[in-house]
Scaffold this motif. Structure first.
Motif, PDB file in Angstrom:
ATOM      1  N   ASP A  71       0.825  -1.208   0.000  1.00 14.62           N
ATOM      2  CA  ASP A  71       0.000   0.000   0.000  1.00 14.62           C
ATOM      3  C   ASP A  71       0.860   1.260   0.000  1.00 14.62           C
ATOM      4  O   ASP A  71       0.444   2.305   0.482  1.00 14.62           O
ATOM      5  CB  ASP A  71      -0.924   0.010   1.225  1.00 14.62           C
ATOM      6  CG  ASP A  71      -0.147  -0.112   2.532  1.00 14.62           C
ATOM      7  OD1 ASP A  71       1.084  -0.364   2.475  1.00 14.62           O
ATOM      8  OD2 ASP A  71      -0.769   0.045   3.605  1.00 14.62           O
ATOM      9  N   HIS A  72       2.080   1.152  -0.526  1.00 13.51           N
ATOM     10  CA  HIS A  72       2.974   2.304  -0.559  1.00 13.51           C
ATOM     11  C   HIS A  72       3.642   2.366  -1.929  1.00 13.51           C
ATOM     12  O   HIS A  72       3.508   1.453  -2.747  1.00 13.51           O
ATOM     13  CB  HIS A  72       4.030   2.217   0.546  1.00 13.51           C
ATOM     14  CG  HIS A  72       4.832   0.948   0.506  1.00 13.51           C
ATOM     15  ND1 HIS A  72       4.463  -0.195   1.167  1.00 13.51           N
ATOM     16  CD2 HIS A  72       5.967   0.632  -0.156  1.00 13.51           C
ATOM     17  CE1 HIS A  72       5.336  -1.151   0.952  1.00 13.51           C
ATOM     18  NE2 HIS A  72       6.260  -0.678   0.136  1.00 13.51           N
ATOM     19  N   ALA A  73       4.367   3.450  -2.169  1.00 17.59           N
ATOM     20  CA  ALA A  73       5.013   3.663  -3.456  1.00 17.59           C
ATOM     21  C   ALA A  73       6.122   2.644  -3.672  1.00 17.59           C
ATOM     22  O   ALA A  73       6.876   2.314  -2.753  1.00 17.59           O
ATOM     23  CB  ALA A  73       5.579   5.080  -3.531  1.00 17.59           C
ATOM     24  N   ALA A  74       6.232   2.124  -4.888  1.00 18.58           N
ATOM     25  CA  ALA A  74       7.274   1.159  -5.218  1.00 18.58           C
ATOM     26  C   ALA A  74       8.647   1.818  -5.134  1.00 18.58           C
ATOM     27  O   ALA A  74       8.845   2.942  -5.606  1.00 18.58           O
ATOM     28  CB  ALA A  74       7.040   0.598  -6.615  1.00 18.58           C
ATOM     29  N   GLY A  75       9.572   1.127  -4.535  1.00 17.09           N
ATOM     30  CA  GLY A  75      10.921   1.647  -4.358  1.00 17.09           C
ATOM     31  C   GLY A  75      11.196   2.200  -2.976  1.00 17.09           C
ATOM     32  O   GLY A  75      12.354   2.449  -2.632  1.00 17.09           O
ATOM     33  N   ARG A  76      10.158   2.364  -2.191  1.00 18.98           N
ATOM     34  CA  ARG A  76      10.347   2.947  -0.859  1.00 18.98           C
ATOM     35  C   ARG A  76      11.097   1.987   0.062  1.00 18.98           C
ATOM     36  O   ARG A  76      12.108   2.364   0.672  1.00 18.98           O
ATOM     37  CB  ARG A  76       8.981   3.298  -0.271  1.00 18.98           C
ATOM     38  CG  ARG A  76       9.016   3.912   1.116  1.00 18.98           C
ATOM     39  CD  ARG A  76       7.614   4.307   1.522  1.00 18.98           C
ATOM     40  NE  ARG A  76       7.528   4.676   2.927  1.00 18.98           N
ATOM     41  CZ  ARG A  76       6.389   4.991   3.559  1.00 18.98           C
ATOM     42  NH1 ARG A  76       5.246   4.989   2.868  1.00 18.98           N
ATOM     43  NH2 ARG A  76       6.386   5.304   4.841  1.00 18.98           N
ATOM     44  N   TYR A  77      10.639   0.751   0.149  1.00 15.54           N
ATOM     45  CA  TYR A  77      11.327  -0.212   1.007  1.00 15.54           C
ATOM     46  C   TYR A  77      12.614  -0.693   0.358  1.00 15.54           C
ATOM     47  O   TYR A  77      13.536  -1.134   1.042  1.00 15.54           O
ATOM     48  CB  TYR A  77      10.401  -1.388   1.310  1.00 15.54           C
ATOM     49  CG  TYR A  77      10.760  -2.126   2.582  1.00 15.54           C
ATOM     50  CD1 TYR A  77      11.062  -1.437   3.738  1.00 15.54           C
ATOM     51  CD2 TYR A  77      10.802  -3.514   2.624  1.00 15.54           C
ATOM     52  CE1 TYR A  77      11.394  -2.089   4.897  1.00 15.54           C
ATOM     53  CE2 TYR A  77      11.134  -4.188   3.789  1.00 15.54           C
ATOM     54  CZ  TYR A  77      11.430  -3.468   4.918  1.00 15.54           C
ATOM     55  OH  TYR A  77      11.765  -4.116   6.074  1.00 15.54           O
ATOM     56  N   ALA A  78      12.706  -0.626  -0.979  1.00 20.21           N
ATOM     57  CA  ALA A  78      13.949  -0.984  -1.657  1.00 20.21           C
ATOM     58  C   ALA A  78      15.078  -0.046  -1.240  1.00 20.21           C
ATOM     59  O   ALA A  78      16.211  -0.483  -1.001  1.00 20.21           O
ATOM     60  CB  ALA A  78      13.750  -0.945  -3.169  1.00 20.21           C
ATOM     61  N   LEU A  79      14.769   1.237  -1.139  1.00 19.15           N
ATOM     62  CA  LEU A  79      15.768   2.202  -0.680  1.00 19.15           C
ATOM     63  C   LEU A  79      16.174   1.914   0.753  1.00 19.15           C
ATOM     64  O   LEU A  79      17.368   1.944   1.089  1.00 19.15           O
ATOM     65  CB  LEU A  79      15.203   3.621  -0.808  1.00 19.15           C
ATOM     66  CG  LEU A  79      16.057   4.741  -0.212  1.00 19.15           C
ATOM     67  CD1 LEU A  79      17.393   4.828  -0.929  1.00 19.15           C
ATOM     68  CD2 LEU A  79      15.320   6.075  -0.290  1.00 19.15           C
ATOM     69  N   VAL A  80      15.206   1.612   1.607  1.00 22.03           N
ATOM     70  CA  VAL A  80      15.500   1.359   3.019  1.00 22.03           C
ATOM     71  C   VAL A  80      16.400   0.138   3.178  1.00 22.03           C
ATOM     72  O   VAL A  80      17.440   0.189   3.849  1.00 22.03           O
ATOM     73  CB  VAL A  80      14.184   1.177   3.807  1.00 22.03           C
ATOM     74  CG1 VAL A  80      14.475   0.733   5.235  1.00 22.03           C
ATOM     75  CG2 VAL A  80      13.383   2.467   3.808  1.00 22.03           C
ATOM     76  N   LEU A  81      16.035  -0.975   2.542  1.00 19.77           N
ATOM     77  CA  LEU A  81      16.826  -2.190   2.706  1.00 19.77           C
ATOM     78  C   LEU A  81      18.166  -2.110   1.991  1.00 19.77           C
ATOM     79  O   LEU A  81      19.120  -2.773   2.405  1.00 19.77           O
ATOM     80  CB  LEU A  81      16.030  -3.394   2.186  1.00 19.77           C
ATOM     81  CG  LEU A  81      14.855  -3.834   3.052  1.00 19.77           C
ATOM     82  CD1 LEU A  81      14.268  -5.140   2.529  1.00 19.77           C
ATOM     83  CD2 LEU A  81      15.268  -4.010   4.511  1.00 19.77           C
ATOM     84  N   CYS A  82      18.256  -1.312   0.941  1.00 15.88           N
ATOM     85  CA  CYS A  82      19.544  -1.116   0.286  1.00 15.88           C
ATOM     86  C   CYS A  82      20.526  -0.428   1.228  1.00 15.88           C
ATOM     87  O   CYS A  82      21.682  -0.847   1.360  1.00 15.88           O
ATOM     88  CB  CYS A  82      19.365  -0.300  -0.994  1.00 15.88           C
ATOM     89  SG  CYS A  82      20.882  -0.023  -1.919  1.00 15.88           S
ATOM     90  N   VAL A  83      20.069   0.607   1.888  1.00 15.20           N
ATOM     91  CA  VAL A  83      20.923   1.319   2.851  1.00 15.20           C
ATOM     92  C   VAL A  83      21.252   0.431   4.040  1.00 15.20           C
ATOM     93  O   VAL A  83      22.401   0.361   4.490  1.00 15.20           O
ATOM     94  CB  VAL A  83      20.229   2.622   3.305  1.00 15.20           C
ATOM     95  CG1 VAL A  83      21.034   3.303   4.403  1.00 15.20           C
ATOM     96  CG2 VAL A  83      20.035   3.560   2.119  1.00 15.20           C
TER      97      VAL A  83
END
Length: 223
Positions: A71-83
């Motif tokens: 239910d959120h924008a795609a790429g948001r958790y990708a950025l978090v887990l990448c960092v």
């Protein structure tokens, strides 16, 4: 990343995501949800290092962004887990083996707090204020507690599996055989150390020839 690392990472992340969505998200625990995907990324980052951790974190986060019921924008958790994967990979020991459980548990606690804060911060930038309504403090405490309780059952096993897949004895044997073939070819082709032996043999034969020639000359003079 090497092929065996990529295949293992994809398999583990997919399994973790399926369990996350189908089991852990349906427990209806107070506060946050135990993050099995985060623990998988941390375990692989502690073995593969910061570059591998960043790649695995980005892929795992992107799959989480696209998996229903997102239910959120795609790429948001990708950025978090990448960092998070990158920073966790910096804590990887030189030999890839941890001597105690204190280090991984500290990494899990910091990652649980950091990922929650970073996710909420990125959400605030894009206009998502859900974390503010739920209560950020409760999310931080519950996420840290749940991840710390789940970590001993997940992180050590995944790290051992990643190390075992990374240290392929067949690959090491093949490289040893290849090195032996190269060294054998190096010597048989008349290069390397064989050159020194050949040069020494040539010098010895040249010296013998000079002695024999000198003897023949002296013999002529005596005659």
């Amino acid at each position: 990343m090497r092929l065996n690392r990529t295949l293992l990472s994809v398999a583990l992340v997919v399994v973790a995501l399926v369990i996350q969505v189908s089991v852990l998200a349906r427990l209806h625990l107070p506060g946050a949800v135990p993050d099995l995907v985060l623990l998988t990324v941390l375990a692989l980052a502690l073995v593969y290092g910061h570059v591998g951790g960043a790649l695995v974190g980005f892929g795992a986060g992107l799959l989480s962004d696209l998996a229903p019921p997102a239910d959120h924008a795609a790429g948001r958790y990708a950025l978090v887990l990448c960092v998070v994967g990158y920073l966790a990979g910096l804590a990887r020991p030189e030999n890839g083996r941890l001597k105690s459980a204190t280090g991984p548990m500290a990494v899990v606690a910091v990652a649980a707090i950091g990922s929650t804060l970073l996710y909420a911060g990125v959400g605030a930038l894009v206009g998502d204020t859900a974390a503010r309504h739920v209560g950020l403090t409760g999310l931080l405490v519950s996420a840290t507690v749940y991840d710390l309780l789940l970590a001993p059952f997940v992180v050590p096993g995944l790290m051992a599996l990643a190390r075992r897949a990374d240290n392929d004895p067949l690959a090491e044997t093949g490289s040893g055989v290849k090195a032996a073939d190269v060294s054998a070819g190096w010597l048989s082709s008349g290069t390397g150390l064989r050159i020194g032996g050949q040069r020494g043999g040539l010098k010895a034969r040249a010296a013998k020839a000079r002695v024999a020639r000198a003897g023949r000359i002296k013999g002529v003079k005596r005659l």
